[in-house]
Design a protein around this motif. Structure first.
Motif, PDB file in Angstrom:
ATOM      1  N   ALA A 180      17.982  11.763 -27.999  1.00 28.17           N
ATOM      2  CA  ALA A 180      19.012  12.303 -27.391  1.00 28.17           C
ATOM      3  C   ALA A 180      18.342  13.049 -26.162  1.00 28.17           C
ATOM      4  CB  ALA A 180      19.766  13.889 -28.145  1.00 28.17           C
ATOM      5  N   GLY A 181      17.247  13.153 -26.191  1.00 29.01           N
ATOM      6  CA  GLY A 181      16.926  13.953 -24.713  1.00 29.01           C
ATOM      7  C   GLY A 181      15.855  13.143 -24.686  1.00 29.01           C
ATOM      8  N   LEU A 182      15.670  12.458 -24.403  1.00 27.93           N
ATOM      9  CA  LEU A 182      14.469  10.907 -23.492  1.00 27.93           C
ATOM     10  C   LEU A 182      12.494  11.686 -23.679  1.00 27.93           C
ATOM     11  CD1 LEU A 182      16.088   8.542 -21.519  1.00 27.93           C
ATOM     12  CD2 LEU A 182      15.755   8.934 -23.837  1.00 27.93           C
ATOM     13  N   GLU A 183      12.592  12.903 -25.243  1.00 22.67           N
ATOM     14  CA  GLU A 183      11.549  13.754 -25.670  1.00 22.67           C
ATOM     15  C   GLU A 183      10.466  12.907 -25.942  1.00 22.67           C
ATOM     16  OE1 GLU A 183      12.951  17.123 -25.797  1.00 22.67           O
ATOM     17  OE2 GLU A 183      13.669  17.540 -24.239  1.00 22.67           O
ATOM     18  N   VAL A 184       9.376  12.781 -25.573  1.00 20.34           N
ATOM     19  CA  VAL A 184       8.363  12.402 -26.345  1.00 20.34           C
ATOM     20  C   VAL A 184       7.395  13.779 -26.606  1.00 20.34           C
ATOM     21  CG1 VAL A 184       7.034  11.417 -25.048  1.00 20.34           C
ATOM     22  CG2 VAL A 184       7.056  10.304 -27.170  1.00 20.34           C
ATOM     23  N   ARG A 185       6.471  13.970 -27.625  1.00 22.65           N
ATOM     24  CA  ARG A 185       5.788  14.892 -27.858  1.00 22.65           C
ATOM     25  C   ARG A 185       4.261  14.469 -28.894  1.00 22.65           C
ATOM     26  NH1 ARG A 185       5.187  21.105 -27.988  1.00 22.65           N
ATOM     27  NH2 ARG A 185       3.005  21.769 -28.611  1.00 22.65           N
ATOM     28  N   CYS A 186       2.953  13.778 -28.066  1.00 17.99           N
ATOM     29  CA  CYS A 186       1.828  14.269 -29.089  1.00 17.99           C
ATOM     30  C   CYS A 186       1.115  14.510 -29.586  1.00 17.99           C
ATOM     31  CB  CYS A 186       1.386  12.667 -28.405  1.00 17.99           C
ATOM     32  SG  CYS A 186       0.337  12.017 -29.703  1.00 17.99           S
ATOM     33  N   ILE A 187       0.884  14.512 -30.161  1.00 19.39           N
ATOM     34  CA  ILE A 187      -0.444  15.407 -31.189  1.00 19.39           C
ATOM     35  C   ILE A 187      -1.564  15.860 -30.361  1.00 19.39           C
ATOM     36  CG2 ILE A 187      -1.355  14.156 -32.778  1.00 19.39           C
ATOM     37  CD1 ILE A 187      -1.790  16.489 -35.092  1.00 19.39           C
ATOM     38  N   CYS A 188      -1.814  15.006 -29.871  1.00 24.18           N
ATOM     39  CA  CYS A 188      -3.538  14.779 -28.321  1.00 24.18           C
ATOM     40  C   CYS A 188      -2.902  16.260 -27.358  1.00 24.18           C
ATOM     41  CB  CYS A 188      -3.483  13.333 -27.978  1.00 24.18           C
ATOM     42  SG  CYS A 188      -2.481  12.825 -27.025  1.00 24.18           S
ATOM     43  N   LEU A 227       3.561   7.100 -24.707  1.00 28.33           N
ATOM     44  CA  LEU A 227       4.119   5.275 -23.807  1.00 28.33           C
ATOM     45  C   LEU A 227       4.387   4.269 -25.170  1.00 28.33           C
ATOM     46  CD1 LEU A 227       1.704   4.756 -20.994  1.00 28.33           C
ATOM     47  CD2 LEU A 227       4.317   6.035 -20.748  1.00 28.33           C
ATOM     48  N   CYS A 228       4.136   3.867 -26.121  1.00 24.04           N
ATOM     49  CA  CYS A 228       4.101   3.345 -27.088  1.00 24.04           C
ATOM     50  C   CYS A 228       5.473   3.565 -27.496  1.00 24.04           C
ATOM     51  CB  CYS A 228       2.532   2.913 -28.249  1.00 24.04           C
ATOM     52  SG  CYS A 228       1.090   2.611 -27.588  1.00 24.04           S
ATOM     53  N   VAL A 229       5.788   4.786 -27.892  1.00 19.95           N
ATOM     54  CA  VAL A 229       6.974   5.023 -28.926  1.00 19.95           C
ATOM     55  C   VAL A 229       7.682   4.780 -28.327  1.00 19.95           C
ATOM     56  CG1 VAL A 229       7.934   7.246 -29.667  1.00 19.95           C
ATOM     57  CG2 VAL A 229       6.222   6.938 -30.359  1.00 19.95           C
ATOM     58  N   LEU A 230       8.112   5.304 -26.541  1.00 18.71           N
ATOM     59  CA  LEU A 230       8.563   4.958 -25.460  1.00 18.71           C
ATOM     60  C   LEU A 230       9.234   3.582 -25.657  1.00 18.71           C
ATOM     61  CD1 LEU A 230       7.922   7.566 -22.266  1.00 18.71           C
ATOM     62  CD2 LEU A 230      10.053   7.755 -24.444  1.00 18.71           C
ATOM     63  N   GLU A 231       8.787   2.841 -25.043  1.00 20.29           N
ATOM     64  CA  GLU A 231       8.073   1.220 -25.481  1.00 20.29           C
ATOM     65  C   GLU A 231       9.149   0.306 -26.836  1.00 20.29           C
ATOM     66  OE1 GLU A 231       5.464  -1.994 -23.403  1.00 20.29           O
ATOM     67  OE2 GLU A 231       4.752  -0.782 -25.175  1.00 20.29           O
ATOM     68  N   SER A 232       8.955   1.001 -28.341  1.00 19.12           N
ATOM     69  CA  SER A 232       9.231   0.658 -29.135  1.00 19.12           C
ATOM     70  C   SER A 232      10.615   0.885 -29.191  1.00 19.12           C
ATOM     71  CB  SER A 232       8.728   0.846 -30.357  1.00 19.12           C
ATOM     72  OG  SER A 232       8.847   2.747 -30.485  1.00 19.12           O
ATOM     73  N   ASN A 233      10.964   1.597 -28.910  1.00 16.78           N
ATOM     74  CA  ASN A 233      12.725   2.521 -28.697  1.00 16.78           C
ATOM     75  C   ASN A 233      13.313   1.678 -27.311  1.00 16.78           C
ATOM     76  OD1 ASN A 233      13.455   4.439 -30.369  1.00 16.78           O
ATOM     77  ND2 ASN A 233      11.083   4.959 -30.513  1.00 16.78           N
ATOM     78  N   VAL A 286      12.763   1.885 -24.325  1.00 16.53           N
ATOM     79  CA  VAL A 286      12.849   2.790 -22.107  1.00 16.53           C
ATOM     80  C   VAL A 286      11.913   2.235 -21.593  1.00 16.53           C
ATOM     81  CG1 VAL A 286      12.825   5.103 -21.798  1.00 16.53           C
ATOM     82  CG2 VAL A 286      13.418   4.879 -24.446  1.00 16.53           C
ATOM     83  N   GLU A 287      12.656   1.589 -20.348  1.00 20.13           N
ATOM     84  CA  GLU A 287      12.203   1.043 -19.501  1.00 20.13           C
ATOM     85  C   GLU A 287      11.419   1.629 -18.672  1.00 20.13           C
ATOM     86  OE1 GLU A 287      15.518  -1.417 -17.833  1.00 20.13           O
ATOM     87  OE2 GLU A 287      16.335  -2.192 -19.865  1.00 20.13           O
ATOM     88  N   GLU A 288      11.884   3.090 -18.275  1.00 21.06           N
ATOM     89  CA  GLU A 288      11.269   3.864 -17.821  1.00 21.06           C
ATOM     90  C   GLU A 288      10.846   4.872 -17.863  1.00 21.06           C
ATOM     91  OE1 GLU A 288      14.395   4.043 -13.681  1.00 21.06           O
ATOM     92  OE2 GLU A 288      13.537   2.018 -12.915  1.00 21.06           O
ATOM     93  N   ILE A 289       9.666   5.952 -17.512  1.00 21.06           N
ATOM     94  CA  ILE A 289       8.951   7.002 -18.251  1.00 21.06           C
ATOM     95  C   ILE A 289      10.261   7.898 -17.460  1.00 21.06           C
ATOM     96  CG2 ILE A 289       7.449   8.145 -17.584  1.00 21.06           C
ATOM     97  CD1 ILE A 289       5.388   6.458 -17.397  1.00 21.06           C
ATOM     98  N   PRO A 290      11.159   8.467 -18.841  1.00 21.53           N
ATOM     99  CA  PRO A 290      11.644  10.072 -17.836  1.00 21.53           C
ATOM    100  C   PRO A 290      11.183  10.322 -16.611  1.00 21.53           C
ATOM    101  CG  PRO A 290      11.643   9.138 -20.915  1.00 21.53           C
ATOM    102  CD  PRO A 290      10.487   9.034 -19.857  1.00 21.53           C
ATOM    103  N   PHE A 291      12.331  10.587 -16.000  1.00 18.11           N
ATOM    104  CA  PHE A 291      12.171  11.995 -15.137  1.00 18.11           C
ATOM    105  C   PHE A 291      11.222  13.416 -16.024  1.00 18.11           C
ATOM    106  CE2 PHE A 291      15.432  13.591 -16.786  1.00 18.11           C
ATOM    107  CZ  PHE A 291      15.265  14.974 -16.268  1.00 18.11           C
TER     108      PHE A 291
END
Length: 725
Positions: free
Chosen positions: A614-622, A636-642, A644-649
């Motif tokens: 919903a919010g295009l938010e991604v958080r990795c444990i690293c 980036l891999c998770v965004l791509e697999s979903n 999402v064509e551009e990195i969220p602002f």
């Protein structure tokens, strides 16, 4: 009259200062009367009066040069033994302004002194004052604070408007806010200098506030030879002797028996003159340069802080993360230098202020931090990174209570090796130490790795190591994942932060040598930043993959930051698989398997990534984004697999952008200029011209336009001058 610089002892104000008057809610408006709101409606506890965020804009109020305020300083020694230095304010026949404008941070020995000062300042300027509101502590008659405002504050009520009395209210906002600190001093917490009306000296002379001058103030008016001097006592406002930095009868290098040497800056013969000469020369060439000095009770120099206008402006862009570099102080260098360091849009260190300290005590650090915060308009950084020092830690908690205080990891690791003697030569110990610190993704992994290490090497009872472990939430990466570091701590094994003056300042560098190279170091750093700006703007980085994320940020980020991000894009190929392990509505948890070695199955690690569709938010444990300021390969891999064509602002930070316009000039502030004050002419014209200079440097076309504008302006100014010849 001699010209002297006034130095104010700086204290943090109250975090609740705004709320005190909002809750009070009773602003009484009676022209010319001193009104007081007593305390049953206001519950103000004395412990709740500390402030964060009210800073002293030294530059904008005229502390940038000695000539701004022509003040004769004289010592007052009261019979009660109170240690104060009084500011003698001359009233002669000249048009010199004898009462300086109020500043946040001014302190007075009593409420009456504060009131009388503002009243005298108002009378000299040509307006009257009144007490807008005041408050006391609940169940007590002791006054705790007050607001003194211009007599033209507010507007008449409907009932008053129908009277024949002349309208004098204009809604003027000029005021000062006072509060009691430490039960015996009154501090200026807030200042508004601008009036929305003309000054009327004749009317002001007849107002009540000027007619009923406080009796105490009147008794202090003493006749001297042809000069009437009125003394209003400012708390601890010492005067600096331009040669000895102490009392006028002190000789440099000579100490009296009753002077504690540990409470003064350790200077060699000639050092005080070097400091004075540098500051004086710099103020002439850089009017927005600011320095503050702390003197002990005997008048000897104890601590010094200075900052230029470029650093103050740069803090507005890069003040989120600040390193307090105490390399020279902790390693016993010849010069006791402390530097405030940030990181710019190229990932390079930038200077945000310097200090010379007499010692490394809690009191000294508190003074330094408050001086620095004052020059930064009271806005603290998000994250402060320091060496491991208990006194500094306590001072940060006192001055920056809301900031994240973290220890620099590479220095922590280095100190562990240095304090464990023979173990620093053990390759096995270093492997276990690095694995526990750098390779742990979860808290339990770190705890288990640390326990295994101390058991295997029998160091569980090592007192220093145990105290460091108790502070692990300030330095271990698994505990600081929610802290933004802007790349200043990359948490990669073996990487360390060098001192800002590394390679220029050594243990034997003298104070004279330091000030000789100081400007050269800054110029070199500034030139490097300018060159990198041009390269980032005019060149297109070579792409290494077909991933659109790489192309996207190559157009936005500076070259150096893009190269760091590009490494993450390239490493996306090492992510072997993406598996959904949990879902809760739009929030999905993925597990990414990554190969870290060359095909060895044991080198495959799992990384958990949480993605909010919903919010295009991604958080990795690293926590790469918090540590470095850009997304990691796992995110980036998770965004791509979903899809999402551009990195969220929200993951494209303006602090890294090459197209973000940064002007390294101080806040221009108000356009209101006293047309009778040549100092304000210079200050206003200088700031405006510097804005043209900064924008004119952005390109050749900008330069040509700026140069043409300067030539045309100069010709017009000369024509005006010719008319009055």
């Amino acid at each position: 009259m001699d010209f002297f610089k006034i130095y104010f002892q700086i204290e943090e104000g109250s975090q609740n200062s705004e709320q005190l008057f909002d809750e009070d809610g009773n602003e009484l408006e009676m022209e010319g009367d001193d009104l007081e709101i007593e305390g049953d409606d206001v519950d103000i506890d004395s412990n709740g009066l500390g402030i964060d965020g009210n800073g002293l804009d030294v530059e904008s109020n005229g502390l940038q040069n000695d000539c701004d305020q022509m003040l004769e300083i004289e010592d007052n020694h009261e019979s009660n033994g109170v240690d104060t230095t009084a500011v003698g304010l001359e009233n002669d026949m000249s048009q010199v302004k004898d009462y300086p404008p109020p500043l946040v941070g001014m302190e007075f020995e009593s409420y009456d002194d504060a009131y009388n000062y503002y009243n005298c300042y108002a009378k000299e300027l040509g307006f009257a004052i009144r007490v807008k509101s005041s408050w006391t502590k609940r169940n007590s008659k002791e006054k705790r604070g007050a607001v003194l405002c211009c007599n033209c504050e507010g507007f008449k009520t409907i009932k008053e408007a129908n009277s024949r009395r002349k309208e004098t209210r204009t809604g003027c906002l000029a005021m000062i806010r006072l509060r009691l600190v430490e039960s015996n001093r009154w501090r200026v917490d807030e200042v508004k200098l601008e009036h929305n009306h003309l000054f009327d000296h004749e009317r002001a002379q007849n107002c009540k506030s000027h007619k009923k001058m406080d009796a105490v103030a009147k008794r202090k008016v003493e006749q001297t030879v042809d000069v009437e001097v009125q003394t209003i006592k400012l708390y601890r406002t010492p005067v600096v002797d331009p040669v000895g930095y102490g009392s006028s009868n002190s000789l440099e290098g000579e100490f009296s028996d009753n002077v504690d040497r540990s409470k003064r800056l350790k200077l060699k013969k000639g050092d005080s003159q070097i400091i004075y000469n540098y500051f004086s020369r710099t103020q002439l060439t850089h009017p927005n340069f600011v320095y503050l000095m702390d003197l002990n009770d005997e008048g000897y120099l104890r601590n010094v802080f200075w900052i230029d206008s470029r650093s103050r402006a740069a803090y507005g862009y890069f003040g989120d993360v600040v390193v307090i570099d105490t390399t020279c102080l902790s390693n016993k260098y010849e010069i006791p230098l402390v530097a405030f360091v940030g990181v710019n849009h190229h990932g390079q260190s930038i200077l945000l202020g310097c200090g010379l300290l007499a010692d490394d005590t809690f009191e000294t650090y508190v003074w330094l931090f408050r001086a620095w915060l004052t020059c930064m308009s009271g806005r603290p950084p998000q994250t402060i990174i320091t060496d491991h020092c208990r006194a500094m830690q306590n001072a940060i908690a006192e001055v920056f209570p809301r900031a994240h205080h973290r220890l620099h990891l590479s220095r922590v690791v280095q100190s562990i090796l240095e304090n464990l003697g023979e173990l620093q030569e053990s390759g096995v110990f270093q492997i276990m130490l690095n694995r526990a610190i750098y390779d742990s993704l979860k808290v339990d992994e770190f705890e288990m790795g640390w326990d295994d290490m101390i058991r295997q090497f029998g160091i569980a009872d090592h007192a220093w190591l145990r105290s460091l472990y108790e502070e692990r939430e300030r330095w271990a990466p698994v505990y600081v994942k929610d802290t933004f570091f802007a790349g200043l701590c990359t948490f990669r094994n073996g990487e360390s932060m060098s001192s800002f003056f590394d390679g220029y300042v050594h243990k034997q560098t003298s104070l004279e040598e330091f000030f000789d190279i100081y400007e050269l170091v800054l110029q070199k750093k500034h030139k490097k930043e300018a060159v990198n700006d041009l390269e980032s703007r005019d060149s297109s980085p070579i792409l290494k993959t077909r991933c659109y994320y790489e192309l996207q940020l190559s157009k936005l980020y500076t070259n150096e930051i893009f190269r760091r991000f590009q490494d993450e894009v390239v490493m996306m190929s090492s992510c072997l698989s993406i598996t959904q392990v949990h879902a809760n509505g739009p929030v999905v948890t993925y597990m990414i398997k990554e190969r870290e070695g060359e095909g060895d199955p044991r080198d495959i690690r799992n990384f958990d990534v949480i993605y909010d569709k919903a919010g295009l938010e991604v958080r990795c444990i690293c926590s790469c984004f918090n540590f470095n300021g850009y997304l990691c390969r796992h995110g980036l891999c998770v965004l791509e697999s979903n899809g999402v064509e551009e990195i969220p602002f929200q993951y494209i930070l303006s602090r890294w952008r090459k197209d973000f316009k940064r002007l390294y000039i101080p806040d221009l502030g108000s356009n209101n200029v006293d047309i009778a004050n040549p100092v304000q002419w210079f200050d206003h014209l200088y700031k405006r011209s510097m804005q043209v200079v900064e924008e004119g440097m952005t390109s050749q076309d900008h330069y040509m336009v700026a140069w043409q504008a300067f030539k045309e302006s100069l010709n017009k100014v000369r024509l005006v001058a010719d008319k009055h010849v």
